[in-house]
Design a protein around this motif. Sequence first.
Motif, PDB file in Angstrom:
ATOM      1  N   GLY A 353       0.894  -1.108  -0.124  1.00 38.89           N
ATOM      2  CA  GLY A 353       0.043   0.023  -0.052  1.00 38.89           C
ATOM      3  C   GLY A 353       0.909   1.149   0.124  1.00 38.89           C
ATOM      4  N   GLN A 403      -1.768  -3.298  11.733  1.00 35.35           N
ATOM      5  CA  GLN A 403      -2.253  -2.816  10.384  1.00 35.35           C
ATOM      6  C   GLN A 403      -2.418  -1.152  10.452  1.00 35.35           C
ATOM      7  N   TYR A 411      -3.778  -1.842   5.836  1.00 32.87           N
ATOM      8  CA  TYR A 411      -2.773  -2.409   5.049  1.00 32.87           C
ATOM      9  C   TYR A 411      -1.757  -3.218   6.374  1.00 32.87           C
TER      10      TYR A 411
END
Length: 428
Positions: A353, A403, A411
């Motif tokens: 990402g 994340q 992500y």
Amino acid sequence: QALVYRTGTGLLCRAEEAMAVWRVARLASTQGWHRAARNFSTDLKRTLTYEEHLKEGGKMVDFAGYAMPVQYEAKGSKHALSIIDSTKWTRESASLFDVSHMCSIRWTGKDAFDFVERVTTADVYGLPPMTGSLSVITNERGGVIDDTLVTKCNSKEHGEHVYQVVNAGCAPKDLKHFEEELGKFGGDVKMEVMWDNRGLFAIQGPKAAEVLQRLSPSTDLKSVPFGQCLWMTLEGAECLVSRCGYTGEDGFEVFVPGSAAVPVWQLLSSQAEVRLAALGARDSLRLEAGLCLYGHELDEDTTPSEAGLSWVVPKARREGAKNKFIGSEEILAQLADKSRYKRLRAGLMPASGPPAREGAEIETLDGQVVGTVTSGSMSPCLKKNISIGYINKPHNKQGTDLQVVVRGKRYPAKVVKMPFVPTKYYKP
């Protein structure tokens, strides 16, 4: 917002260059400084080498009230590097930064050491002569008013004294704080502010010592460790040269009398190994080195222990110290009992990402918010996304899978050890 990221390939695109410029502008606004880039004004302060920046096509922005370059773009100039290439050049050779916007203070008087130990955590008495150390200026709650470099200096004119450097964006409140504390202190202390009347240049990188050694053959830089300073003659001017920096590399900061600022800048920038570098590369370098930036990793509600900076409180400044510093009650309590604080600064490496930047939430894999990103970017040297943030215990432990939330999407990210790029501070 139309930025395209090529993720998972290890490639950097022009979008990241644009974001680097935007990020430096954000550094100003997030610290309560003037807005950058779009509202650029000729009313801004200028360093003594302002015209030199323009000659090299400096892309000037409003940074802490100063017109400062974010990168150089003069066509055909050796200094016209992208922010990515400038970052890499610093790691491989030597780069020259103008950091004259930072504020210097000289403390003199028989009680100067006592006063500086009151307003910072530095062990001034314990510092060897001509040696400096990173410290913090703290408030009564133990929060950080500013991070600062404190040096025990000696000169023919002033004898033994303290030479201090503070951040440009924090300088007005720092100076006000010092004035207020001087009023309470009542000892023999004089504060001399040196700001726009001198040059301050940082030459950073593995070839920085080679450059300065050549320009001052009588100086033996091999015997000067990181953190130590000395007097050096450059272009006929006596300059205070400190082996320190904000890049993770070996390097020096050169304090130059105002009349010699431009000649010394021109001398240093003309050396074959040297390229000019600016705010864009400086931010990438300090992030790769895992260093704190005031207004991001440090503020008045963050203590040294939370920031992972317990080492800025030397043993001599702890229990039984001659001088108590402001905020010592809470700071020393946290050093003795880690349960008094619930979060810690940590490094994060998202696996995919876009970069997780300032303000991005950090979550556990089941969606519990456990922290916030304070700085983040694509690392030019690693070609990977890196971030720094504050994460609640025990989720801050290295190797923890978390994340990050970027524009509403999640992500995967892992807590990693900092620095992201190994530091190379010189120790003989």
